[in-house]
Design a protein around this motif. Sequence first.
Motif, PDB file in Angstrom:
ATOM      1  N   THR A  34       0.821  -1.205   0.000  1.00 13.30           N
ATOM      2  CA  THR A  34       0.000   0.000   0.000  1.00 13.30           C
ATOM      3  C   THR A  34       0.856   1.256   0.000  1.00 13.30           C
ATOM      4  OG1 THR A  34      -1.785  -1.153   1.151  1.00 13.30           O
ATOM      5  CG2 THR A  34      -1.809   1.246   1.244  1.00 13.30           C
ATOM      6  N   GLU A  35       1.989   1.217   0.714  1.00 11.93           N
ATOM      7  CA  GLU A  35       2.847   2.408   0.732  1.00 11.93           C
ATOM      8  C   GLU A  35       3.442   2.701  -0.646  1.00 11.93           C
ATOM      9  OE1 GLU A  35       5.194  -0.638   3.371  1.00 11.93           O
ATOM     10  OE2 GLU A  35       3.084  -0.165   2.935  1.00 11.93           O
ATOM     11  N   ASP A  36       3.609   1.678  -1.477  1.00 11.54           N
ATOM     12  CA  ASP A  36       4.123   1.893  -2.832  1.00 11.54           C
ATOM     13  C   ASP A  36       3.114   2.655  -3.688  1.00 11.54           C
ATOM     14  OD1 ASP A  36       6.541   0.505  -2.353  1.00 11.54           O
ATOM     15  OD2 ASP A  36       5.539  -1.402  -2.705  1.00 11.54           O
ATOM     16  N   ILE A  37       1.845   2.250  -3.640  1.00 12.99           N
ATOM     17  CA  ILE A  37       0.856   2.937  -4.465  1.00 12.99           C
ATOM     18  C   ILE A  37       0.591   4.346  -3.941  1.00 12.99           C
ATOM     19  CG2 ILE A  37      -0.190   0.764  -5.222  1.00 12.99           C
ATOM     20  CD1 ILE A  37      -2.627   1.529  -3.518  1.00 12.99           C
ATOM     21  N   ASN A  38       0.700   4.517  -2.641  1.00 14.31           N
ATOM     22  CA  ASN A  38       0.538   5.867  -2.103  1.00 14.31           C
ATOM     23  C   ASN A  38       1.726   6.757  -2.473  1.00 14.31           C
ATOM     24  OD1 ASN A  38      -2.013   5.613  -0.924  1.00 14.31           O
ATOM     25  ND2 ASN A  38      -1.165   4.697   0.935  1.00 14.31           N
ATOM     26  N   TYR A  39       2.912   6.161  -2.581  1.00  5.71           N
ATOM     27  CA  TYR A  39       4.081   6.907  -3.039  1.00  5.71           C
ATOM     28  C   TYR A  39       3.887   7.349  -4.490  1.00  5.71           C
ATOM     29  CZ  TYR A  39       8.890   7.827  -4.585  1.00  5.71           C
ATOM     30  OH  TYR A  39      10.022   8.391  -5.127  1.00  5.71           O
ATOM     31  N   LEU A  40       3.382   6.451  -5.343  1.00  2.00           N
ATOM     32  CA  LEU A  40       3.123   6.802  -6.740  1.00  2.00           C
ATOM     33  C   LEU A  40       2.066   7.907  -6.832  1.00  2.00           C
ATOM     34  CD1 LEU A  40       3.140   3.190  -8.230  1.00  2.00           C
ATOM     35  CD2 LEU A  40       4.886   4.947  -8.578  1.00  2.00           C
ATOM     36  N   LEU A  41       1.042   7.814  -5.983  1.00  9.53           N
ATOM     37  CA  LEU A  41       0.031   8.874  -5.947  1.00  9.53           C
ATOM     38  C   LEU A  41       0.655  10.195  -5.516  1.00  9.53           C
ATOM     39  CD1 LEU A  41      -2.913   9.883  -6.050  1.00  9.53           C
ATOM     40  CD2 LEU A  41      -3.168   9.064  -3.684  1.00  9.53           C
ATOM     41  N   HIS A  42       1.521  10.137  -4.508  1.00 10.63           N
ATOM     42  CA  HIS A  42       2.207  11.343  -4.024  1.00 10.63           C
ATOM     43  C   HIS A  42       3.027  11.982  -5.147  1.00 10.63           C
ATOM     44  CE1 HIS A  42       4.648  13.951  -1.433  1.00 10.63           C
ATOM     45  NE2 HIS A  42       5.712  13.443  -2.024  1.00 10.63           N
ATOM     46  N   LEU A  43       3.755  11.158  -5.904  1.00 14.75           N
ATOM     47  CA  LEU A  43       4.527  11.689  -7.032  1.00 14.75           C
ATOM     48  C   LEU A  43       3.606  12.367  -8.041  1.00 14.75           C
ATOM     49  CD1 LEU A  43       7.161   8.894  -7.826  1.00 14.75           C
ATOM     50  CD2 LEU A  43       7.498  11.004  -6.524  1.00 14.75           C
ATOM     51  N   HIS A  44       2.460  11.739  -8.312  1.00 10.02           N
ATOM     52  CA  HIS A  44       1.521  12.321  -9.275  1.00 10.02           C
ATOM     53  C   HIS A  44       0.978  13.660  -8.778  1.00 10.02           C
ATOM     54  CE1 HIS A  44      -1.619  12.752 -12.227  1.00 10.02           C
ATOM     55  NE2 HIS A  44      -2.538  12.783 -11.279  1.00 10.02           N
ATOM     56  N   LEU A  45       0.586  13.704  -7.535  1.00  8.27           N
ATOM     57  CA  LEU A  45      -0.001  14.929  -6.987  1.00  8.27           C
ATOM     58  C   LEU A  45       0.997  16.083  -6.977  1.00  8.27           C
ATOM     59  CD1 LEU A  45      -2.018  13.446  -3.995  1.00  8.27           C
ATOM     60  CD2 LEU A  45      -2.957  14.393  -6.118  1.00  8.27           C
ATOM     61  N   ASN A  46       2.292  15.742  -6.941  1.00 13.23           N
ATOM     62  CA  ASN A  46       3.322  16.775  -6.903  1.00 13.23           C
ATOM     63  C   ASN A  46       3.964  17.025  -8.266  1.00 13.23           C
ATOM     64  OD1 ASN A  46       3.918  17.708  -3.906  1.00 13.23           O
ATOM     65  ND2 ASN A  46       3.416  15.525  -3.825  1.00 13.23           N
ATOM     66  N   GLY A  47       3.329  16.475  -9.303  1.00 15.66           N
ATOM     67  CA  GLY A  47       3.762  16.777 -10.658  1.00 15.66           C
ATOM     68  C   GLY A  47       4.975  16.018 -11.154  1.00 15.66           C
ATOM     69  N   HIS A  48       5.357  14.932 -10.457  1.00 17.88           N
ATOM     70  CA  HIS A  48       6.559  14.191 -10.837  1.00 17.88           C
ATOM     71  C   HIS A  48       6.254  12.919 -11.623  1.00 17.88           C
ATOM     72  CE1 HIS A  48       8.728  16.949  -8.355  1.00 17.88           C
ATOM     73  NE2 HIS A  48       8.129  16.541  -7.246  1.00 17.88           N
ATOM     74  N   TYR A  49       4.990  12.512 -11.678  1.00 14.96           N
ATOM     75  CA  TYR A  49       4.642  11.265 -12.359  1.00 14.96           C
ATOM     76  C   TYR A  49       3.229  11.378 -12.918  1.00 14.96           C
ATOM     77  CZ  TYR A  49       3.114   6.347 -12.780  1.00 14.96           C
ATOM     78  OH  TYR A  49       2.594   5.159 -13.227  1.00 14.96           O
ATOM     79  N   ASN A  50       3.140  11.315 -14.230  1.00 11.47           N
ATOM     80  CA  ASN A  50       1.846  11.370 -14.880  1.00 11.47           C
ATOM     81  C   ASN A  50       1.738  10.185 -15.838  1.00 11.47           C
ATOM     82  OD1 ASN A  50      -0.678  12.490 -15.533  1.00 11.47           O
ATOM     83  ND2 ASN A  50       0.164  13.436 -17.373  1.00 11.47           N
ATOM     84  N   PRO A  51       0.993   9.148 -15.476  1.00 14.98           N
ATOM     85  CA  PRO A  51       0.931   7.967 -16.344  1.00 14.98           C
ATOM     86  C   PRO A  51       0.339   8.304 -17.708  1.00 14.98           C
ATOM     87  CG  PRO A  51      -0.751   7.843 -14.630  1.00 14.98           C
ATOM     88  CD  PRO A  51       0.126   8.996 -14.284  1.00 14.98           C
TER      89      PRO A  51
END
Length: 320
Positions: A271-288
Motif C-alpha cells: 500500500t505504501e508503494d501505491i501511495n508513493y506513486l500517488l504522491h509523485l503524481h499529486l506533486n507533478g513528478h509522475y503522470n501515467p
Amino acid sequence: MKAAVNTQYGPPEVVSIQEIPIPIPNPNQILIKVHYATVNRTDCGFRSAEYFISRFFSGLLKPHFNTLGCEFSGTIISLGKQVTQFNVGDRIFGFNDKHFGAHAEYQLLNMNDPIGIIPDEVNFETAACLCEGGHYALSDIKAVKIKKGDKVLINGATGAIGSAAIQICVHLGADVTAVCATENISLIESLHPAKIIDYKKEDFTQTNDKYDWIFDAVGKSSFGKCKNILNQNGIYISTELGPYWENPLRALFISPFSKKKVLFPIPSIKTEDINYLLHLHLNGHYNPLIDRIYELDQIVEAYHYVESGFKNGNVLLRIS
C-alpha cells in the motif's frame, strides 16, 4: 454483472463477455463498482500463459482466475463488517495480481490489498493507471538503489513501465537517456529525460556513453549487447526472462562474481508503494501516459492492441 471471462489459456479470443453473479464480500472484503481498469502486460501474460512458470501460480491446465484485470479504479459499494479503514462511497484505486477481477462491473478486494483513496483532484481514468507500470518500475529502481547523478538508459521509453521509470528516475535526480522511435520523440520530451536516442536512426548499444544502469523495459535487448556501454560496476535489468531464461540465471549464478551485473528482482507491491506513486503524481513528478480507452465489450481488441507492441503508456477499459 458483465465480466470478461476466460476459462482456458490462449490468444485474446479466449476471452468473452458473460453475465455472472455479483460477488458478496466476506467480513474482511470490499466490494467495488469498477469504473476503469487497464489491459496490461500482466493480464496478457496470465491470459496466454506464454511463460509456463506462470501456471504454477495461475493453474497448470486451466486458469484459476477466470476474470483478469489487476489494476483498477472504482467506488466502494459494500463492506465486510471487519473492514474499518474504508467507507461506502470511497473512491479507490489499486493493484491486485493475487486474484485479479477488475475486468468486470464489480470486483472483490481484501481489506489489506494494495488500495488507496483517490483524492478529489484526481480522476478515475488517471487513478486506474497509476500502479502497474509505476510499481514494476519502482521495484527495479529500488533494487538498483538509484542515486542523484547516476547515468541511466531506459529502452522502451513509451511503454507503461518505461515511461514511469523515466519520470521516477528524473525525480530522483538521475541523468536519464530514453530510447524510443522517431514518432514518439515529442511525447518522451514531455517526460524530461536528459537525452533521447531514436532507435530508428541509431543503435543505442553502440553509443560512446557509459551507464550505471540499463533498464530494458521491453525486453528487446540483452546483457551481452549492452555490456560494453555499462560502467565498471553497472547493472542491467530487463522486464523479460531473456532467451533460455538468461536474465534470472545470470542474476543468480554469474552476477555475484562479476562487476557488471544482471539483476532480476521479483516485483512486490504494498500500500505504501501505491501511495508513493500517488504522491509523485499529486506533486507533478509522475503522470501515467494514457494511449487509448476501450469499452469492456471491446476487450479482445484491447488485448490485440496491447500485444501489438505499439502502445504508448496505458490502455484503459471503461467499465462503468
